[in-house]
Enzyme design. Structure first.
Site, PDB file in Angstrom:
ATOM      1  N   HIS A 177      -0.412 -11.943   1.275  1.00 56.61           N
ATOM      2  CA  HIS A 177      -1.236 -11.144   0.457  1.00 56.61           C
ATOM      3  C   HIS A 177      -1.846 -11.732  -0.549  1.00 56.61           C
ATOM      4  O   HIS A 177      -3.072 -11.723  -0.852  1.00 56.61           O
ATOM      5  CB  HIS A 177      -0.454  -9.946   0.368  1.00 56.61           C
ATOM      6  CG  HIS A 177      -1.497  -8.760   0.003  1.00 56.61           C
ATOM      7  ND1 HIS A 177      -1.010  -7.335   0.111  1.00 56.61           N
ATOM      8  CD2 HIS A 177      -2.935  -8.560  -0.092  1.00 56.61           C
ATOM      9  CE1 HIS A 177      -2.133  -6.482  -0.206  1.00 56.61           C
ATOM     10  NE2 HIS A 177      -3.272  -7.336   0.011  1.00 56.61           N
ATOM     11  N   TYR A 217       0.965  -1.187   0.046  1.00 56.36           N
ATOM     12  CA  TYR A 217      -0.018  -0.111  -0.034  1.00 56.36           C
ATOM     13  C   TYR A 217       1.047   1.303   0.013  1.00 56.36           C
ATOM     14  O   TYR A 217       1.471   1.597   0.886  1.00 56.36           O
ATOM     15  CB  TYR A 217      -1.014   0.064   1.110  1.00 56.36           C
ATOM     16  CG  TYR A 217      -1.930  -1.056   1.333  1.00 56.36           C
ATOM     17  CD1 TYR A 217      -2.216  -1.876   0.337  1.00 56.36           C
ATOM     18  CD2 TYR A 217      -2.557  -1.442   2.569  1.00 56.36           C
ATOM     19  CE1 TYR A 217      -3.350  -2.953   0.358  1.00 56.36           C
ATOM     20  CE2 TYR A 217      -3.493  -2.521   2.637  1.00 56.36           C
ATOM     21  CZ  TYR A 217      -3.672  -3.191   1.524  1.00 56.36           C
ATOM     22  OH  TYR A 217      -4.433  -4.434   1.537  1.00 56.36           O
ATOM     23  N   SER A 234     -12.920  -4.912   2.105  1.00 54.81           N
ATOM     24  CA  SER A 234     -13.954  -4.301   1.109  1.00 54.81           C
ATOM     25  C   SER A 234     -15.344  -4.543   1.711  1.00 54.81           C
ATOM     26  O   SER A 234     -16.206  -5.025   0.874  1.00 54.81           O
ATOM     27  CB  SER A 234     -13.959  -4.739  -0.349  1.00 54.81           C
ATOM     28  OG  SER A 234     -12.644  -4.285  -0.868  1.00 54.81           O
ATOM     29  N   PRO A 235     -15.859  -4.660   2.963  1.00 49.94           N
ATOM     30  CA  PRO A 235     -17.255  -5.311   3.227  1.00 49.94           C
ATOM     31  C   PRO A 235     -18.315  -4.046   2.698  1.00 49.94           C
ATOM     32  O   PRO A 235     -19.360  -4.346   2.887  1.00 49.94           O
ATOM     33  CB  PRO A 235     -16.980  -5.006   4.656  1.00 49.94           C
ATOM     34  CG  PRO A 235     -15.746  -4.149   5.153  1.00 49.94           C
ATOM     35  CD  PRO A 235     -14.912  -4.104   4.015  1.00 49.94           C
ATOM     36  N   LEU A 236     -17.779  -2.940   2.220  1.00 50.73           N
ATOM     37  CA  LEU A 236     -18.764  -2.016   1.879  1.00 50.73           C
ATOM     38  C   LEU A 236     -18.561  -1.933   0.213  1.00 50.73           C
ATOM     39  O   LEU A 236     -19.212  -1.021  -0.332  1.00 50.73           O
ATOM     40  CB  LEU A 236     -18.637  -0.622   2.375  1.00 50.73           C
ATOM     41  CG  LEU A 236     -19.118  -0.537   3.723  1.00 50.73           C
ATOM     42  CD1 LEU A 236     -18.634   0.701   4.537  1.00 50.73           C
ATOM     43  CD2 LEU A 236     -20.432  -0.882   4.094  1.00 50.73           C
ATOM     44  N   GLY A 237     -18.151  -3.124  -0.235  1.00 49.32           N
ATOM     45  CA  GLY A 237     -17.943  -3.235  -1.769  1.00 49.32           C
ATOM     46  C   GLY A 237     -17.444  -1.852  -2.536  1.00 49.32           C
ATOM     47  O   GLY A 237     -17.704  -1.464  -3.550  1.00 49.32           O
ATOM     48  N   ARG A 238     -16.256  -1.564  -1.816  1.00 47.00           N
ATOM     49  CA  ARG A 238     -15.380  -0.665  -2.178  1.00 47.00           C
ATOM     50  C   ARG A 238     -16.178   0.968  -2.364  1.00 47.00           C
ATOM     51  O   ARG A 238     -15.849   1.534  -3.227  1.00 47.00           O
ATOM     52  CB  ARG A 238     -14.687  -1.001  -3.598  1.00 47.00           C
ATOM     53  CG  ARG A 238     -13.578  -1.909  -3.308  1.00 47.00           C
ATOM     54  CD  ARG A 238     -13.252  -2.421  -4.991  1.00 47.00           C
ATOM     55  NE  ARG A 238     -12.530  -3.436  -4.715  1.00 47.00           N
ATOM     56  CZ  ARG A 238     -12.700  -4.751  -4.504  1.00 47.00           C
ATOM     57  NH1 ARG A 238     -13.664  -5.127  -4.300  1.00 47.00           N
ATOM     58  NH2 ARG A 238     -11.616  -5.572  -4.615  1.00 47.00           N
ATOM     59  N   GLY A 239     -16.885   1.085  -1.364  1.00 50.10           N
ATOM     60  CA  GLY A 239     -17.786   2.138  -1.164  1.00 50.10           C
ATOM     61  C   GLY A 239     -19.013   2.060  -1.983  1.00 50.10           C
ATOM     62  O   GLY A 239     -20.107   3.096  -1.525  1.00 50.10           O
ATOM     63  N   PHE A 240     -19.273   1.078  -2.794  1.00 47.74           N
ATOM     64  CA  PHE A 240     -20.474   1.184  -3.504  1.00 47.74           C
ATOM     65  C   PHE A 240     -21.792   0.961  -2.679  1.00 47.74           C
ATOM     66  O   PHE A 240     -22.851   1.673  -2.949  1.00 47.74           O
ATOM     67  CB  PHE A 240     -20.311   0.240  -4.600  1.00 47.74           C
ATOM     68  CG  PHE A 240     -21.498   0.533  -5.899  1.00 47.74           C
ATOM     69  CD1 PHE A 240     -20.994   1.192  -6.927  1.00 47.74           C
ATOM     70  CD2 PHE A 240     -22.468  -0.124  -6.003  1.00 47.74           C
ATOM     71  CE1 PHE A 240     -21.764   1.528  -8.031  1.00 47.74           C
ATOM     72  CE2 PHE A 240     -23.546   0.162  -6.894  1.00 47.74           C
ATOM     73  CZ  PHE A 240     -23.244   0.804  -8.079  1.00 47.74           C
TER      74      PHE A 240
END
Length: 328
Positions: free
Chosen positions: A124, A56, A203-209
């Site tokens: 990773h 990162y 990504s539990p929020l779908g990358r913000g989607f």
């Protein structure tokens, strides 16, 4: 904040963690002062589980959160990862699970973080050219030397997880899991429970989607890697937006943001699950923490399942080149 035990080896983390990736790379609109404030606000609100990786920002993220981790060292869990190799210019050079590389990567991560021990050390991505037994064997040596406390894998297949766990106990598996990425429910999650491995959804929020904040492709600024994600492109975008709209309808009924509903659903999938929603802004951090106050009835969970069953999202999780490296 509620604590959850991840794996059978004694690792205890806050029910919600914080993914720090976006503070260094991949997402647009970065502000270092706001990111630092977000780290502190997370800690003030009971989050003690912080996730980073050596790739990162090509090392920047570990260096960036290092002072914060050291300041609160006795009270926080820091997880980092190795395996994705990048050049000095940031170019992607491939994956390595070679034993000598494992040790080299760990030493560099320890130095960047400024700590003596990494709490949770993940591979990773799995290197298809190196037997997992050799990679995990090298990781186990780091545990024996006190440089690492617990071991994890990321985006590994059922077969790889079994083989790895036979070498040394794996405490956590980190893989994408959310209302629009439920593939792990078929085999991966059941295996983790069989072996006593905790599950850390990224990504539990779908990358913000799934927050409902992104309403058009144009909402993604230049330089935002989501512009290259299949789920954010073409007809896929609108079809996935329709899914989010239906999820938001339930959130409105619950008088909470869609993001909280999505996280509450994930938290309800088991006490062995500790999501790490990523954010670099205090506003969204506090919103995510609020998910812990959202209680879902069995009927509401069934309604959500009906709206977002496995396979509901349209498009792959990553571009073709990225999908090659998952579930190995």
């Amino acid at each position: 904040m509620t604590q959850r035990t991840i794996g059978k080896q004694g690792l205890v983390v806050s029910a919600l963690g914080l993914g720090c990736m976006g503070m260094s790379e991949f997402y647009s609109g970065r502000d270092e002062q706001e990111s630092l404030r977000t780290l502190e606000v997370a800690f003030e609100n009971g989050i003690t589980f912080y996730d980073t990786a050596d790739m990162y920002g090509n090392g920047h993220n570990e260096e960036f959160i290092g002072p914060f981790i050291r300041q609160h060292r006795q009270d926080v869990i820091v997880a980092t990862k190795f395996g994705n190799i990048r050049g000095d210019d940031g170019s992607y050079l491939g994956i390595s699970g070679r034993p000598e590389y494992v040790r080299e990567a760990c030493e560099k991560s320890l130095k960047r973080l400024g700590v003596d021990t990494i709490d949770l050390y993940y591979q990773h991505r799995v290197d298809p050219d190196v037997p997992i037994e050799e990679t995990v064997g090298a990781m186990a040596e780091l545990v024996c030397e006190g440089k690492v406390r617990y071991l994890g894998l990321s985006e590994a297949s059922v077969a790889t997880i079994r083989r790895a766990h036979d070498v040394f106990p794996i405490s956590a598996l980190q893989t994408e899991y959310s209302l629009w990425s439920r593939d792990v429910e078929d085999e991966i999650l059941p295996l983790c429970r069989e072996l006593g491995i905790g599950f850390v959804p990224y990504s539990p929020l779908g990358r913000g989607f799934l927050t409902g904040q992104i309403q058009s492709f144009d909402d993604l600024e230049e330089g935002d890697y989501r512009r290259y994600s299949p789920r954010f492109q073409g007809d896929n975008f609108q079809k996935n937006l329709d899914l989010v709209t239906r999820i938001r309808e339930i959130a409105v009924e619950k008088n909470c943001p869609a993001s909280q509903l999505a996280l509450a659903w994930l938290l309800a999938q088991g006490e062995d699950i500790a999501p790490i929603p990523g954010t670099k802004k205090t506003k969204y951090l506090l919103e995510n923490v609020g998910a812990l106050d959202v209680s879902l009835t069995q009927e509401e969970l069934q309604r959500i399942d009906a709206i977002a069953p496995k396979g509901a999202a349209v498009g792959e999780r990553y571009p073709e080149a990225g999908m090659v490296n998952v579930n190995r």
